[in-house]
Write an enzyme that holds these catalytic residues in place. Structure first.
Site, short mmCIF file in Angstrom:
data_model
loop_
_atom_site.label_atom_id
_atom_site.label_comp_id
_atom_site.label_asym_id
_atom_site.label_seq_id
_atom_site.Cartn_x
_atom_site.Cartn_y
_atom_site.Cartn_z
N PHE A 1 -16.20 -3.57 -35.77
CA PHE A 1 -15.84 -2.55 -37.05
C PHE A 1 -16.79 -1.90 -37.60
CE2 PHE A 1 -11.58 -1.84 -39.19
CZ PHE A 1 -10.77 -1.76 -38.27
N GLN B 1 -11.63 4.57 -52.10
CA GLN B 1 -12.13 4.65 -50.61
C GLN B 1 -11.27 5.85 -49.83
OE1 GLN B 1 -11.82 1.41 -47.51
NE2 GLN B 1 -13.90 1.61 -47.73
N HIS C 1 -10.57 6.75 -46.54
CA HIS C 1 -10.55 6.25 -45.06
C HIS C 1 -10.76 7.50 -44.12
CE1 HIS C 1 -9.62 4.52 -41.06
NE2 HIS C 1 -9.47 3.42 -41.59
N LEU D 1 -2.39 6.47 -41.61
CA LEU D 1 -3.48 6.12 -41.17
C LEU D 1 -3.57 5.96 -39.76
CD1 LEU D 1 -6.41 4.50 -42.30
CD2 LEU D 1 -4.65 2.58 -41.81
N GLU E 1 -9.51 2.22 -37.89
CA GLU E 1 -10.62 2.10 -37.67
C GLU E 1 -10.77 1.32 -36.13
OE1 GLU E 1 -13.10 1.12 -40.76
OE2 GLU E 1 -14.80 0.53 -39.87
N ARG F 1 -17.47 3.46 -44.14
CA ARG F 1 -16.44 4.49 -44.24
C ARG F 1 -16.93 5.60 -45.01
NH1 ARG F 1 -11.09 0.48 -44.73
NH2 ARG F 1 -10.77 0.21 -42.32
N HIS G 1 -7.45 5.94 -49.41
CA HIS G 1 -6.74 4.45 -48.61
C HIS G 1 -6.85 3.45 -49.52
CE1 HIS G 1 -6.19 2.03 -45.18
NE2 HIS G 1 -7.58 1.46 -45.09
N ARG H 1 -15.56 -0.70 -49.45
CA ARG H 1 -15.16 -1.66 -48.67
C ARG H 1 -15.41 -1.57 -47.25
NH1 ARG H 1 -10.65 -3.09 -46.00
NH2 ARG H 1 -9.50 -1.09 -46.53
#
Lengths: 247, 261, 601
Positions: C121, C234, C236, C250, C253, C309, C375, C410
């Site tokens: 990730f 954040q 995304h 969404l 990821e 991100r 997000h 994050r």
């Protein structure tokens, strides 16, 4: 795009009616979008239950043109443009208001199923070995998003009202998830037969037809459970074998 | 528990908000089962024209009574006065009748319980599903597996026999029909839900069970066939009737069996 | 005055997502009388939407992975803004929390040798995310929900808290209403855990559900607690952009973790041009090298699509701004040319389904159109890292509503482990507090009466605006003035306009009855939304630099002065005040881990 007519149930358990709303349809619009548009502009008190709007949480269950559906995954352009789209609440549960039903019965059923119980760990660090080929079967059942559409469409509940005797397809799926879990050691066939009322299911497969997660409820969950119940409770030969083995 | 908005409830048979042709499926199942079930019953009770060497109608195998033609006679019960097919028809009737797919089909098409999803049904009766006599007997499905597999063995034998003509090895149209028939019947029988359970469906942890690996592979195989069990059920039903019809037409001299080889 | 339903629990958990459920399980384990309360039905909380996985250094795929590397990745991803004690707890405890879920029935995807499979990730040096296809959150929440049911913990469903009650400095209870009936409920509690999640519904384009109205942030503010890091929201990088109906939904990821690549309208894999200097050594230099990494070659470095991100989202915004966007204002995310259809359907089933059903796109054949979507809020209630207690005695916070762990950005996968690690800590912290607290704090009946009257006021008005319209305006305002690129002028305007909207909300009108009335619910949510919007705008004004997810057009660079400072916001009387507070320094041995050890294998 064109204007569409939505014929929405408005009311409570005691009384209600179908009310027509005109909504400007946009590209890719789903039924839940239309309901939100009605809320924002025409009827702010139109009750709808929803959360993720992506088919992952199973909150926005209702009946669209008589068929149980997730309204967030039902495209408006799937229906003929010249006909109104009827949206009504799930029938197997009491209406609270408009499209929102009281589904608390389902949570009571969930509390009664004997819970997951793992065998003792394979290794001192508390872990187990579970192989890829072993998880697929139970993983299918664990996809259930608890939308309760299968409960709604099941005629045992919907038509015959056997809520007291029958746990419904959704919780047979849950039981199957535990039963086929490679680590689980709990015995549930007595529960399934007596309290769960698995015998009420006459495998007519409507649950499988409406499942938004495409879980093969009847073939992969209910029938294998029925077979387990047969092995444990109905099969006279196996009963005999067990009796002899005990002596 | 009180069900929902009573003013929306489907109270009468056929009442629904559905606008599609929901009645089409149960209607065609009802007609299809009546047609092929009716033909099979008729054919089973005929007791004649079921053998045209080297072809034996699948309804009549194994042929157990003394009235059977010598080439295919087995045991030769002389106390039996009726069609020899009746001696074995309980196996087929029992296997198909308690089959999980056919149960769905006739509960919907004949019992109208329910006629289709989210469609009203008659509410006069007290619904008991498969919890009480007589439908509780549906749980006997697994007992029909073994007899059915034995019959299937005879049908494979009959199919091999259909390659042996009076002048030696050969292939006729009937040979091919028998072959297709037995393949379809095998696909249906080996995709049985109860067999799937016995093969490995009852096992929770394949990696810990005795012979777990083998049972997993067996279960996977049965599951593969089981996925389209309804299709196997229909096609094998139709073809077994057509196979009988073909043998019957050849035996009665209406058509002659063209040899391919 | 109307009849109010009353309950009493040692520990009350507000919110039934991963953090709330995990907290309740722990509180029950140590013997507290605990109850959970949630706005939706049980099992529908935002955790259910989490897709990619939970980060934990299980080292089942990359044996060289360790808590040290996870710790460093987290701090680095947070641009130095994380509380090191929380990052340390996360890195060290996450593996045990994941294994514990397995003991409770979770079935993660497996490695060939029967252990938990992990996937790569963004921002994680090694493959580290325990997952179940792309429905990890569902698996987690169901497992925790089952556990809560098995432990017989009461759950009040479809119940919304509108006010926290205090007795002097300490927490005394919460006033809520039942959504179905509109009746009020009073909960007396010795300790309260906020586990209410985030606040994305204040923005226009978001992956968040309606529940994300910042209730916990607003309740903590009302109770007088400190909040930190509120400027860090954040975006995304990959949300759906078309059709309009799903704008913001969404796209996990995990698509990039499984080898998906980002391309602009010219077909260019633009992320190679956006690798920050400091990270260059760790990312592939060529497409060929990136492909080799995806194929599992240890010698290759990971593809730049797996940058953090904040970096990826900014890159997409820039590509679109410079005219290289897709027809609907996004870029292309392509996995079809990288993996075979069977694999895609198996590892990303819900993405396949989502695009097929909602956008008419077959992701095994075509690329997806994606763009940034609001997000996750990194900021939140300032808590003690050991117990998760806020600056208000008896008030705890865990999960997204708590601040400190994720700093300025994050890492994907860290939120699911956050829920487990800090949910558990909050549960034991709150239970211990409840034991210590002794006698029940008293609630002020007059205050309750006032709150009930205020909540019912919009029914009395003969005229007034529709709450949905005010909410809609707020979302536009936040999207454009407190969005991915901010500047002083816009932020100041936003603060002013939020005040105006607050005034308009005070005069809005609700029609219909109290039973399940979304108009009324939205009006009540507006209070939280406006509060959290103001917190974000004020914190964003105060941080005069660009860092992580916070981008100031008028201060495009990082400011070393602000590198070790939190922006703290809180309510003083009727005003929101901001101040700066130093971030605690890690001890030397941890500093060595952060600087010393070589990056990836």
């Amino acid at each position: 795009m064109a204007e569409r007519v939505f014929r929405v149930f408005r009311g409570t358990r005691e009384r209600g009616e179908l009310v027509d709303y005109r909504v400007e349809a946009s590209e890719g619009m789903v039924v839940l979008d239309a309901l939100h548009s009605i809320q924002a502009r025409q009827a702010p008190d139109l009750a709808v239950r929803w959360n993720c709007k992506a088919g992952k949480c199973g909150s926005c269950s209702a009946e669209v043109n008589g068929s149980p559906r997730l309204t967030c995954m039902t495209r408006v352009d799937d229906f003929p443009a010249n006909e109104p789209i009827t949206v009504t609440p799930m029938q197997a549960f009491p209406v609270i208001k408009d499209l929102v039903t009281d589904v608390s019965w389902n949570y009571e059923v969930a509390r009664r199923i004997p819970p997951f119980r793992a065998r003792s760990p394979d290794f001192p660090d508390g872990s187990w070995r579970i192989y890829p080929y072993e998880v697929e079967r139970a993983q299918e059942f664990r996809k259930c998003i608890e939308c309760f559409l299968c409960q709604d469409v099941c005629h045992v509940l919907r038509t015959h009202g056997k809520h007291a005797e029958f746990m419904g397809p959704a919780f047979l799926v849950r039981a199957a998830a535990y039963e086929t879990h490679p680590l689980d050691v709990e015995e549930r066939s007595s529960y399934l037969k007596d309290e769960g009322g698995i015998g009420y299911c006459n495998i007519t497969k409507c649950c499988t037809e409406v499942c938004p997660e495409s879980i093969q409820i009847t073939d992969n969950a209910i029938i294998p459970l029925k077979e387990r119940v047969v092995t444990r409770h109905y099969d006279p030969l196996l009963k005999l074998v067990r009796r002899i083995a005990r002596h | 528990m009180q069900a929902s908005a009573t003013l929306l409830q489907e109270r009468r048979l056929g009442e629904t908000l559905r606008r599609d042709r929901w009645w089409a499926a149960p209607l065609s199942v009802a007609l299809g089962l009546a047609l092929f079930g009716g033909y099979a019953t008729w054919a089973i009770f005929q007791g004649t024209n079921y053998f045209a060497d080297p072809y034996l109608s699948p309804f009549y195998s194994p042929c157990l009574s003394s009235s059977c033609p010598g080439e295919v006679r087995l045991l030769g019960f002389d106390w039996w006065r009726f069609s020899p097919a009746v001696l074995i028809m309980w196996v087929i009737l029992g296997f198909r009748g308690t089959c999980y797919y056919y149960r769905k089909a006739y509960y919907r098409a004949y019992f109208i319980d329910p006629p289709a999803c989210a469609v009203g049904e008659h509410r006069g009766h007290r619904y008991q599903g498969e919890t009480a006599f007589p439908l509780i007997l549906q749980n006997s499905h697994r007992y029909f597996i073994l007899p059915s597999l034995i019959i299937l063995g005879f049908l494979w034998y009959d199919t091999l026999r259909a390659f042996l003509f009076s002048d030696g090895f050969g292939i006729g149209v009937g040979t091919l029909i028998l072959l297709v028939n037995v393949v379809l019947l095998s696909g249906y029988a080996f995709g049985c839900h109860s067999l799937r359970h016995l093969a490995g469906g009852g096992v929770d942890c394949f990696s810990c069970a005795r012979f777990g690996g083998a049972r997993y592979r067996l279960w996977r195989g049965v599951s593969f066939l089981n996925r389209k069990h309804a299709l196997w059920a229909w096609v094998s039903l139709i073809v077994v009737c057509l196979t009988d019809l073909y043998v019957r037409l050849v035996a009665s001299g209406v058509v002659s069996d063209p040899r391919i080889l | 005055m109307e009849e109010i339903e009353r309950h009493q629990h040692d520990v009350l958990v507000i919110g039934a997502g991963g953090a709330g459920l995990r907290a309740a399980i722990e509180a029950k384990r140590v013997g507290a009388k605990v109850a959970v309360l949630c706005k939706s039905l049980l099992g529908k909380a935002h955790t259910v939407m989490a897709e990619g996985g939970a980060a934990a250094a299980l080292a089942t795929v990359a044996p060289e992975d360790s808590w040290e590397i996870h710790f460093r990745d987290t701090i680095r991803g947070g641009k130095g803004m994380s509380d090191w004690r929380m990052a340390l707890a996360l890195a060290q405890e996450a593996p045990a929390r994941i294994r514990e879920l397995e003991a409770w029935g979770a079935l993660f995807d497996r490695t060939a040798d029967g252990r938990i499979l992990v996937r790569p990730f963004g921002g994680h040096t090694h493959a580290r995310l325990a997952h179940v296809g792309d429905r990890t959150g569902l698996e987690m929440i169901r497992t925790l929900q089952d556990r809560v049911v098995a432990l017989d913990i009461p759950a009040y469903m479809e119940c919304t808290v509108i006010r926290l009650l205090k007795d002097g400095p300490r927490i005394a209870g919460a006033l809520a209403y039942r959504r179905a009936t509109g009746h009020f409920v009073l909960f007396r509690a010795k300790a309260i855990i906020l586990a209410t999640g985030g606040a994305g519904k204040a923005w226009l384009v978001t992956s968040n559900s309606w529940e994300y109205t910042g209730d916990g942030h607003a309740l903590a503010t009302q109770a007088g607690a400190d909040l930190i890091g509120m400027e860090f929201m954040q975006f995304h990088p990959t949300g759906m952009v078309w059709p309009p109906s799903v704008h913001g939904t969404l796209v996990t990821e995990g698509v990039r973790g499984e080898g998906g690549v980002l391309r602009n309208s010219k077909g260019d894999r633009f992320m190679f041009r956006y690798i920050p200097e400091a990270w260059r050594a760790e990312y592939a230099a060529t497409e060929e090298e990136a492909d080799r990494w995806v194929a599992g070659h240890r010698s290759a470095r990971r593809p730049p699509e797996l940058l953090t991100r904040d970096v990826t989202a900014r890159a997409i915004v820039q590509e679109v701004a410079e005219g290289r966007g897709s027809p609907h204002g996004g870029v292309y995310l392509d996995i079809a040319t990288k993996r075979d259809p069977e694999y895609i359907r198996r590892k990303l089933p819900s993405m396949y389904h989502q695009f097929k059903e909602l956008a008419g796109v077959d992701i095994t054949k075509e690329p997806m159109e994606v763009g940034p979507t609001v997000h996750y809020i990194m900021g939140g209630v300032k808590v003690d890292p050991e117990t998760q207690e806020s600056t208000v005695p008896g008030l705890f916070a865990a999960g997204e509503v708590a601040g400190g762990l994720h700093g300025a950005n994050r890492l994907g996968g860290n939120s699911l482990s956050d829920l487990l690690v800090f949910g558990r800590r909050a549960g034991s912290g709150a239970a211990a507090y409840a034991t210590r607290a002794g006698a029940w704090a008293s609630v002020n009946e007059h205050e309750i009466e006032e709150a009930v009257r205020a909540a019912l006021a919009p029914f009395e008005r003969g005229d007034g605006e529709n709450p949905f319209a005010i909410h809609n305006e707020l979302r536009h305002l936040m999207q454009h003035k407190v969005g991915s690129a901010r500047a002083r002028a816009g932020l100041e305007e936003a603060v002013e306009e939020i005040r105006t909207l607050r005034g308009r909300a005070a005069c809005a009108r609700v029609t219909g009855g109290r039973e399940y009335n979304p108009g009324w619910h939205t009006w009540l949510d507006l209070h939280s939304l406006l509060t959290v919007s103001e917190l974000v705008a004020r914190a964003a004004l105060e941080r005069s630099e660009s860092r992580g997810a916070h981008t100031r057009d008028d201060y495009p660079r990082e400011d070393p002065e602000l590198a070790r400072l939190h922006i703290v916001v809180r309510r003083d009387a009727d005003r929101i005040t901001t101040r700066r507070e130093p971030i605690p320094e890690p001890p030397p041995e941890l500093k060595q881990i952060l600087e010393g050890k070589k990056a990836s294998g």
